[in-house]
Design a protein around this motif. Structure first.
Motif, mmCIF file in Angstrom:
data_model
loop_
_atom_site.group_PDB
_atom_site.id
_atom_site.type_symbol
_atom_site.label_atom_id
_atom_site.label_comp_id
_atom_site.label_asym_id
_atom_site.label_seq_id
_atom_site.Cartn_x
_atom_site.Cartn_y
_atom_site.Cartn_z
ATOM 1 N N PRO A 110 0.815 -1.227 0.000
ATOM 2 C CA PRO A 110 0.000 0.000 0.000
ATOM 3 C C PRO A 110 0.848 1.277 0.000
ATOM 4 O O PRO A 110 0.517 2.244 -0.692
ATOM 5 C CB PRO A 110 -0.825 -0.109 1.290
ATOM 6 N N ALA A 111 1.952 1.285 0.736
ATOM 7 C CA ALA A 111 2.820 2.472 0.750
ATOM 8 C C ALA A 111 3.498 2.651 -0.607
ATOM 9 O O ALA A 111 3.633 3.778 -1.097
ATOM 10 C CB ALA A 111 3.858 2.348 1.854
ATOM 11 N N MET A 112 3.912 1.556 -1.216
ATOM 12 C CA MET A 112 4.515 1.638 -2.543
ATOM 13 C C MET A 112 3.494 2.172 -3.548
ATOM 14 O O MET A 112 3.824 3.001 -4.388
ATOM 15 C CB MET A 112 5.025 0.254 -2.985
ATOM 16 N N TRP A 113 2.267 1.693 -3.445
ATOM 17 C CA TRP A 113 1.207 2.129 -4.343
ATOM 18 C C TRP A 113 0.992 3.636 -4.225
ATOM 19 O O TRP A 113 0.885 4.339 -5.219
ATOM 20 C CB TRP A 113 -0.075 1.363 -4.016
ATOM 21 N N LEU A 114 0.947 4.132 -2.993
ATOM 22 C CA LEU A 114 0.711 5.561 -2.784
ATOM 23 C C LEU A 114 1.899 6.418 -3.192
ATOM 24 O O LEU A 114 1.737 7.621 -3.418
ATOM 25 C CB LEU A 114 0.348 5.818 -1.323
ATOM 26 N N SER A 115 3.090 5.831 -3.307
ATOM 27 C CA SER A 115 4.264 6.615 -3.711
ATOM 28 C C SER A 115 4.299 6.866 -5.218
ATOM 29 O O SER A 115 5.060 7.718 -5.678
ATOM 30 C CB SER A 115 5.556 5.909 -3.275
ATOM 31 N N LEU A 116 3.472 6.160 -5.983
ATOM 32 C CA LEU A 116 3.405 6.388 -7.429
ATOM 33 C C LEU A 116 2.599 7.655 -7.704
ATOM 34 O O LEU A 116 1.648 7.953 -6.971
ATOM 35 C CB LEU A 116 2.724 5.209 -8.128
ATOM 36 N N PRO A 117 2.938 8.398 -8.750
ATOM 37 C CA PRO A 117 2.124 9.563 -9.109
ATOM 38 C C PRO A 117 0.673 9.137 -9.385
ATOM 39 O O PRO A 117 0.420 8.058 -9.920
ATOM 40 C CB PRO A 117 2.787 10.098 -10.377
ATOM 41 N N LYS A 127 1.271 -3.849 -16.748
ATOM 42 C CA LYS A 127 1.134 -5.080 -15.969
ATOM 43 C C LYS A 127 1.720 -4.947 -14.566
ATOM 44 O O LYS A 127 1.152 -5.446 -13.599
ATOM 45 C CB LYS A 127 1.781 -6.252 -16.708
ATOM 46 N N ARG A 128 2.883 -4.288 -14.458
ATOM 47 C CA ARG A 128 3.504 -4.146 -13.136
ATOM 48 C C ARG A 128 2.652 -3.275 -12.218
ATOM 49 O O ARG A 128 2.460 -3.593 -11.052
ATOM 50 C CB ARG A 128 4.909 -3.565 -13.255
ATOM 51 N N VAL A 129 2.134 -2.180 -12.749
ATOM 52 C CA VAL A 129 1.319 -1.274 -11.939
ATOM 53 C C VAL A 129 0.009 -1.967 -11.557
ATOM 54 O O VAL A 129 -0.443 -1.854 -10.409
ATOM 55 C CB VAL A 129 1.061 0.052 -12.688
ATOM 56 N N ASP A 130 -0.580 -2.692 -12.484
ATOM 57 C CA ASP A 130 -1.820 -3.412 -12.191
ATOM 58 C C ASP A 130 -1.598 -4.478 -11.119
ATOM 59 O O ASP A 130 -2.442 -4.671 -10.242
ATOM 60 C CB ASP A 130 -2.394 -4.042 -13.461
ATOM 61 N N ALA A 131 -0.459 -5.172 -11.171
ATOM 62 C CA ALA A 131 -0.153 -6.183 -10.153
ATOM 63 C C ALA A 131 0.051 -5.524 -8.788
ATOM 64 O O ALA A 131 -0.409 -6.043 -7.766
ATOM 65 C CB ALA A 131 1.095 -6.971 -10.548
ATOM 66 N N LEU A 132 0.722 -4.374 -8.760
ATOM 67 C CA LEU A 132 0.911 -3.656 -7.493
ATOM 68 C C LEU A 132 -0.436 -3.190 -6.949
ATOM 69 O O LEU A 132 -0.677 -3.251 -5.739
ATOM 70 C CB LEU A 132 1.860 -2.471 -7.677
#
Length: 189
Positions: A110-117, A127-132
């Motif tokens: 969840p923290a990694m997800w929120l660190s993305l713009p 695919k990588r973003v969807d998997a995250l």
């Protein structure tokens, strides 16, 4: 000062310019061009700010790749990894940056997800973003407790509702018998 003396890493795996037809609006191409001009003038920090502001509003793969390059040149590997994670870019520098990004967040999805713009999080198809996204959604929120299991089998103990129902049923029978006897005495002299 020639182009080779700037503090930009060489592209790994792909060119940072967007393919034809993918630059989108003039503002997208303008933000990348202005950031490149800032880099040419030696203002990496200004290029980073310009790209971050641009990426807060729109999904732009060329800007993401350039932001990763700028942050990599500034030795901010976790930030470069977060930027490059949303692109199709590959290479040793990308792998090192993404590893640093994952290490910074200890693989807390969840923290990694929120660190993305935000536009990267909203854009589907990578695919990588969807998997995250799926992994981040699967992690329960902090402080959320697991639901208590529902008992489906009787435990063998007394249930208060059953006891009350039996007492009321017995009282009803007693009153019915007394009432029947009273009515019978009125009818038979």
């Amino acid at each position: 000062m020639d182009d080779d003396s700037r503090s930009q890493p060489a592209p790994a795996g792909s060119d940072t310019a967007a393919p034809e037809g993918r630059t989108g609006a003039q503002g997208e191409a303008g933000a990348v061009a202005q950031a490149r001009a800032d880099l040419a003038a030696g203002r990496e920090w200004r290029a980073r700010e310009r790209l971050v502001a641009h990426l807060a509003e729109t999904y732009d793969p060329a800007a993401l790749e350039l932001l990763g390059e700028v942050q990599y040149a500034m030795r901010d590997l976790p930030a470069a990894g977060a930027a490059w994670f949303g692109t199709g870019r590959r290479g040793e520098d990308v792998d090192a940056a993404i590893d640093a990004w994952r290490e910074q967040y200890s693989d807390h999805f969840p923290a990694m997800w929120l660190s993305l713009p935000a536009p990267v999080r909203e854009h589907e198809g990578n695919k990588r973003v969807d998997a995250l996204r799926r992994r981040a959604a699967a992690v329960p929120a902090p402080g959320a407790e697991a639901p208590l299991p529902v008992e489906t089998e009787a435990t063998g103990g007394f249930d208060a509702a059953v006891v009350v129902a039996l007492v009321l049923a017995g009282l009803f029978v007693v009153c019915a018998v007394i009432g029947f006897v009273t009515v019978l005495m009125w009818l038979v002299p």
